[in-house]
Motif scaffolding. Structure first.
Motif, PDB file in Angstrom:
ATOM      1  N   VAL A  16      35.361  40.744  56.154  1.00 42.76           N
ATOM      2  CA  VAL A  16      35.564  39.883  54.991  1.00 42.76           C
ATOM      3  C   VAL A  16      34.642  40.399  53.894  1.00 42.76           C
ATOM      4  N   LEU A  17      35.222  40.892  52.811  1.00 45.95           N
ATOM      5  CA  LEU A  17      34.474  41.595  51.779  1.00 45.95           C
ATOM      6  C   LEU A  17      34.573  40.864  50.440  1.00 45.95           C
ATOM      7  N   GLU A  18      33.683  41.234  49.516  1.00 43.27           N
ATOM      8  CA  GLU A  18      33.690  40.616  48.188  1.00 43.27           C
ATOM      9  C   GLU A  18      34.104  41.626  47.127  1.00 43.27           C
ATOM     10  N   THR A  19      35.254  41.376  46.510  1.00 41.44           N
ATOM     11  CA  THR A  19      35.667  42.080  45.300  1.00 41.44           C
ATOM     12  C   THR A  19      36.001  41.000  44.281  1.00 41.44           C
ATOM     13  N   ALA A  20      35.048  40.633  43.472  1.00 36.58           N
ATOM     14  CA  ALA A  20      35.254  39.549  42.504  1.00 36.58           C
ATOM     15  C   ALA A  20      34.180  39.633  41.434  1.00 36.58           C
ATOM     16  N   TRP A  21      34.514  39.113  40.266  1.00 35.34           N
ATOM     17  CA  TRP A  21      33.538  38.998  39.190  1.00 35.34           C
ATOM     18  C   TRP A  21      33.972  37.883  38.263  1.00 35.34           C
ATOM     19  N   ALA A  22      32.994  37.356  37.498  1.00 36.90           N
ATOM     20  CA  ALA A  22      33.246  36.237  36.592  1.00 36.90           C
ATOM     21  C   ALA A  22      33.886  36.727  35.299  1.00 36.90           C
ATOM     22  N   SER A  23      35.037  36.196  34.950  1.00 37.78           N
ATOM     23  CA  SER A  23      35.720  36.609  33.727  1.00 37.78           C
ATOM     24  C   SER A  23      34.979  36.182  32.474  1.00 37.78           C
ATOM     25  N   SER A  24      34.020  35.263  32.608  1.00 39.49           N
ATOM     26  CA  SER A  24      33.240  34.797  31.460  1.00 39.49           C
ATOM     27  C   SER A  24      31.996  35.644  31.210  1.00 39.49           C
ATOM     28  N   ASN A  25      31.798  36.701  32.020  1.00 37.34           N
ATOM     29  CA  ASN A  25      30.574  37.489  31.912  1.00 37.34           C
ATOM     30  C   ASN A  25      30.902  38.974  32.100  1.00 37.34           C
ATOM     31  N   VAL A  26      31.608  39.552  31.113  1.00 36.55           N
ATOM     32  CA  VAL A  26      32.070  40.930  31.271  1.00 36.55           C
ATOM     33  C   VAL A  26      31.226  41.933  30.497  1.00 36.55           C
ATOM     34  N   GLY A  27      30.421  41.483  29.547  1.00 34.35           N
ATOM     35  CA  GLY A  27      29.605  42.423  28.779  1.00 34.35           C
ATOM     36  C   GLY A  27      30.461  43.438  28.063  1.00 34.35           C
TER      37      GLY A  27
END
Length: 396
Positions: free
Chosen positions: A203-214
């Motif tokens: 079980v892996l993590e591929t995710a990021w917050a769309s409100s914090n893209v820089g």
């Protein structure tokens, strides 16, 4: 939803492959305790198939779920979860994005409260049905990733103490700063592995917050924080894959390796280069990757030096169309709410949304794996059997 609640947990030492039932009581003594299950039957479950066992068993995979309409209803999701409960699966895993729209405790809800975006997961016709007997191992998705709750709902609602501890994984909130001019923020880190029978599950993590893209985008930020070769998750995964030459290996994560969808596109950072996530999975013999993010079904043929991968994002959230199609899309179906069913590969266009909402039932027998999608009406489609010991694939 401004209603306080409690969470109980118990550390149990149980025999493998054994059926148990339980009840939950509140009180300080037998004379004063209250049976919190009331008139409900005792939930029952069977403990895991022990590692190394050749016993056949099955597991379910689904993703992008936990959604209701303005009245708190989602009949297709309820039908799907009821069929999952009756499938005979021994465990279930997700490809991310649990509880819409924000992964909050209000979205998760309970058995009582209803309404728009309330009790999308723990409502009485949703996870309460299969959850009475099935353990769930959900991957982290972008919905709810940036929750500001002191106790992150994903970590609180789906405790994985033993799987994380025994695999040396990570299941905490920690600070991410400040690549690609992103703002320093505290986000969940969710990755671990466990065994059942002849298989090892990642079980892996591929995710990021769309409100914090820089100055980048979510895919680039996810890669730089999670999948560059020097990152903690990449190095953990590489070491664990090398240390576990299991007969079967399966990976579950959110962002898609390849998908035919104009809005939730393929993630090139997971597939490009000899050090990419796909290359790492291929190098160490991972047999199938299951991903989500796009709300459709798609079975992809492996690219050169790639692996078999499925997009399964039809667990209950609003569906997505599929297309333009590629030659690697062996079978795919999606839905446009303006123009109806869409199809790729050898699939025919679905005639109703009920046929696009789905989960996958994966039956293991030795080193053979049969992947069967099942829609919310109970119909199966596109069943494929893989014989990984011989490296061959045939129709089921």
């Amino acid at each position: 939803n401004n209603v306080s609640g409690y969470q109980w947990n118990a550390q149990l030492t149980l025999a493998p492959d054994t059926e148990y039932c339980y009840r939950v009581y509140l009180g300080t003594s037998p004379e004063t305790e209250i049976d919190l299950l009331g008139s409900n039957q005792s939930p029952h479950f069977r403990t895991q198939v022990p590692a190394g066992s050749t016993q056949p068993f099955s597991f379910a995979v689904f993703g992008d779920w936990g959604a209701v309409d303005s009245a708190g209803q989602n009949p297709q999701q309820a039908n799907l979860l009821a069929r999952l409960a009756a499938s005979g699966a021994r465990l279930a895993l997700t490809t991310g994005d649990t509880a819409y729209p924000n992964g909050s405790q209000t979205n998760y809800g309970d058995l009582v409260q209803t309404g728009s975006n309330i009790s999308t997961v723990f409502g009485p016709t949703f996870w309460a049905v299969p959850g009475a007997s099935l353990p769930l191992f959900p991957a982290m998705g972008n919905h709810g990733f940036s929750s500001s709750s002191a106790l992150h709902p994903h970590l609180l609602n789906w405790p994985q103490d033993r799987a994380v501890a025994t695999s040396g994984g990570r299941y905490i909130k920690e600070t991410y700063c400040c690549l690609n001019n992103t703002t320093s923020a505290v986000y969940p880190s969710v990755w671990y592995a466990f065994d059942a029978g002849l298989a090892r599950f990642y079980v892996l993590e591929t995710a990021w917050a769309s409100s914090n893209v820089g100055t980048a985008d979510v895919y680039k930020n996810d890669y730089d924080y999670h999948w560059a070769p020097t990152t903690a998750q990449y190095q953990w995964l590489q070491a664990d894959l090398a240390a576990h030459p299991s007969a079967l290996k399966f990976a579950f994560f959110h962002y898609p390796l390849y998908v035919d969808n104009p809005n939730e596109a393929s993630d090139p950072y997971l597939t490009t280069g000899s050090a990419s996530l796909e290359s790492l999975l291929k190098q160490y013999g991972v047999d199938i990757a299951f991903v989500g993010h796009a709300h459709l079904y798609q079975r992809n043929l492996p690219r050169p030096n790639g692996i078999i991968n499925y997009v399964t994002g039809g667990g209950g959230a609003n569906l997505s169309p599929i297309g333009p199609c590629t030659s690697y899309d062996a079978f795919g179906i999606g839905w446009s709410y303006s123009s109806g069913g869409k199809a790729c590969g050898s699939a025919t266009k679905p005639t109703a949304t009920d046929n696009v909402f789905h989960f996958l039932l994966v039956a293991l027998n030795g080193t053979s794996a049969t992947v069967t999608p099942i829609d919310s009406t109970g119909q199966s489609f596109d069943a494929i059997t893989y014989n990984f010991s011989a490296g061959a694939e045939s129709n089921a």
